[in-house]
Design a protein around this motif. Structure first.
Motif, PDB file in Angstrom:
ATOM      1  N   MET A  51       0.713  -1.165  -0.052  1.00 57.02           N
ATOM      2  CA  MET A  51       0.033  -0.203  -0.105  1.00 57.02           C
ATOM      3  C   MET A  51       0.971   1.537  -0.674  1.00 57.02           C
ATOM      4  O   MET A  51       1.993   0.871   0.286  1.00 57.02           O
ATOM      5  N   ASP A  52       0.443   2.394  -0.840  1.00 57.69           N
ATOM      6  CA  ASP A  52       1.319   3.656  -0.549  1.00 57.69           C
ATOM      7  C   ASP A  52       0.420   4.252   0.844  1.00 57.69           C
ATOM      8  O   ASP A  52      -0.135   3.470   1.144  1.00 57.69           O
ATOM      9  N   ALA A  53       0.792   5.907   0.666  1.00 56.40           N
ATOM     10  CA  ALA A  53       0.730   6.666   1.923  1.00 56.40           C
ATOM     11  C   ALA A  53      -1.008   6.466   1.624  1.00 56.40           C
ATOM     12  O   ALA A  53      -1.711   6.937   2.759  1.00 56.40           O
ATOM     13  N   ALA A  77      11.369   1.887  10.256  1.00 61.15           N
ATOM     14  CA  ALA A  77      12.719   2.025   9.728  1.00 61.15           C
ATOM     15  C   ALA A  77      13.097   0.889   8.607  1.00 61.15           C
ATOM     16  O   ALA A  77      14.132   1.237   8.004  1.00 61.15           O
ATOM     17  N   ALA A  78      11.962   0.704   8.001  1.00 59.12           N
ATOM     18  CA  ALA A  78      11.763  -0.795   6.805  1.00 59.12           C
ATOM     19  C   ALA A  78      11.492   0.238   5.798  1.00 59.12           C
ATOM     20  O   ALA A  78      12.506  -0.295   4.494  1.00 59.12           O
ATOM     21  N   SER A  79      11.156   1.792   5.999  1.00 59.01           N
ATOM     22  CA  SER A  79      11.108   1.853   4.125  1.00 59.01           C
ATOM     23  C   SER A  79      11.262   3.952   4.573  1.00 59.01           C
ATOM     24  O   SER A  79      10.412   4.595   5.673  1.00 59.01           O
ATOM     25  N   GLN A  80      11.372   4.547   3.565  1.00 57.67           N
ATOM     26  CA  GLN A  80      10.881   6.124   4.385  1.00 57.67           C
ATOM     27  C   GLN A  80       9.087   5.949   4.027  1.00 57.67           C
ATOM     28  O   GLN A  80       9.100   6.870   4.984  1.00 57.67           O
ATOM     29  N   THR A  81       9.118   5.461   2.968  1.00 61.27           N
ATOM     30  CA  THR A  81       7.310   5.464   2.910  1.00 61.27           C
ATOM     31  C   THR A  81       6.606   5.017   4.204  1.00 61.27           C
ATOM     32  O   THR A  81       6.136   5.147   5.633  1.00 61.27           O
ATOM     33  N   ASP A  82       6.911   3.737   5.364  1.00 63.23           N
ATOM     34  CA  ASP A  82       6.528   3.444   6.209  1.00 63.23           C
ATOM     35  C   ASP A  82       7.074   4.534   7.211  1.00 63.23           C
ATOM     36  O   ASP A  82       5.934   5.254   8.344  1.00 63.23           O
ATOM     37  N   PHE A  83       8.101   5.077   6.811  1.00 65.59           N
ATOM     38  CA  PHE A  83       8.208   6.315   8.301  1.00 65.59           C
ATOM     39  C   PHE A  83       7.535   8.009   8.542  1.00 65.59           C
ATOM     40  O   PHE A  83       7.198   8.282   9.255  1.00 65.59           O
ATOM     41  N   ARG A  87       4.762   9.795  10.327  1.00 64.32           N
ATOM     42  CA  ARG A  87       5.064  11.383  10.635  1.00 64.32           C
ATOM     43  C   ARG A  87       3.695  11.562  10.321  1.00 64.32           C
ATOM     44  O   ARG A  87       2.762  12.770  11.016  1.00 64.32           O
ATOM     45  N   THR A  88       3.015  11.098   9.161  1.00 67.52           N
ATOM     46  CA  THR A  88       1.799  11.661   8.818  1.00 67.52           C
ATOM     47  C   THR A  88       0.710  11.541   9.920  1.00 67.52           C
ATOM     48  O   THR A  88      -0.243  12.994   9.983  1.00 67.52           O
TER      49      THR A  88
END
Length: 238
Positions: A51-53, A77-83, A87-88
């Protein structure tokens, strides 16, 4: 190589567990359990196209609307998407006051630091730590004996305390999983769990979540060092 006539003969029987003093089978559940969704983490891992954001946020809002109060949102820590997703949720106010975000990390300092950074500003959060404990992982992956693998867990538990102390505005709860528990010697699994519990020093009001998937049924919470300070869940991934 020809097939065995009886393929079942190549498997060892699981060890029996003699616990004649178990009390939970005779008890009745009188209150609703705490439900924690792991769909955004476990379910996302099972997709051909993760899934995307936008989809993750829609899923999060659905879980909140359903009434789930603990939601494992990602592996920051697995991906920028998850990080960025964590934050969102925090920066745009998508976490209701009565809902707790949960995230997952392996027992490495760089990943632990990144995970806690993703949660900066959260009112409350559950951080889930895991490391594999079974003989094959000790021998092949870590090249460590039992003491070495226990030290991995203990050192990571100490890092949780360190990084949580740097964000005192957040109400923290910790969770530990001895990954590959079902292939780990029961006494060693208990030893590692007890060692982590000692580091985190939980209280009856601020309990540790302990997540070997079948821990309660096989070893029973009463046999832990601080059973009144442990929440023993039943984990069913998506």
């Amino acid at each position: 190589m020809s097939m065995l006539k009886d393929p079942s003969s190549k498997y060892r029987a699981f060890p029996t567990i003699n616990l004649p003093d178990r009390t939970w089978p005779s008890k009745t559940i009188t209150a609703a359990p705490i439900w924690c969704s792991s769909d955004l983490r476990d379910g996302n891992q099972s997709l051909i196209e993760p899934m995307d954001a936008v989809k993750k946020l829609r899923f999060w809002k659905t879980l909140v609307a359903v009434g789930v109060k603990e939601i494992e949102a990602s592996f920051p820590a697995a991906s920028q998407t998850d990080f960025d997703f964590v934050r969102t949720l925090i920066e745009e106010g998508h976490i209701p006051d009565d809902t707790t975000i949960q995230v997952l990390t392996q027992a490495r300092e760089d990943l632990i630091a990144r995970t806690f950074e993703s949660l900066r500003g959260a009112k409350k959060a559950i951080v889930h730590l895991y490391n594999a404990t079974c003989p094959s992982f000790r021998r092949i992956v870590f090249n460590q004996d039992k003491e070495g693998v226990k030290e991995i867990a203990v050192n990571a538990a100490k890092l949780f305390v360190k990084y949580a102390a740097q964000q005192p505005e957040t109400q923290w709860q910790f969770e530990y999983s001895p990954e590959t528990f079902s292939a780990t010697e029961l006494e060693f699994a208990k030893e590692v769990c007890d060692a982590v519990i000692e580091v985190w020093n939980p209280t009856p009001e601020r309990k540790v979540i302990l997540n070997p998937a079948r821990y309660r049924g096989s070893r029973h919470a009463e046999h832990l060092r601080r059973p009144d300070r442990v929440v023993p869940p039943q984990h069913h991934p998506s």
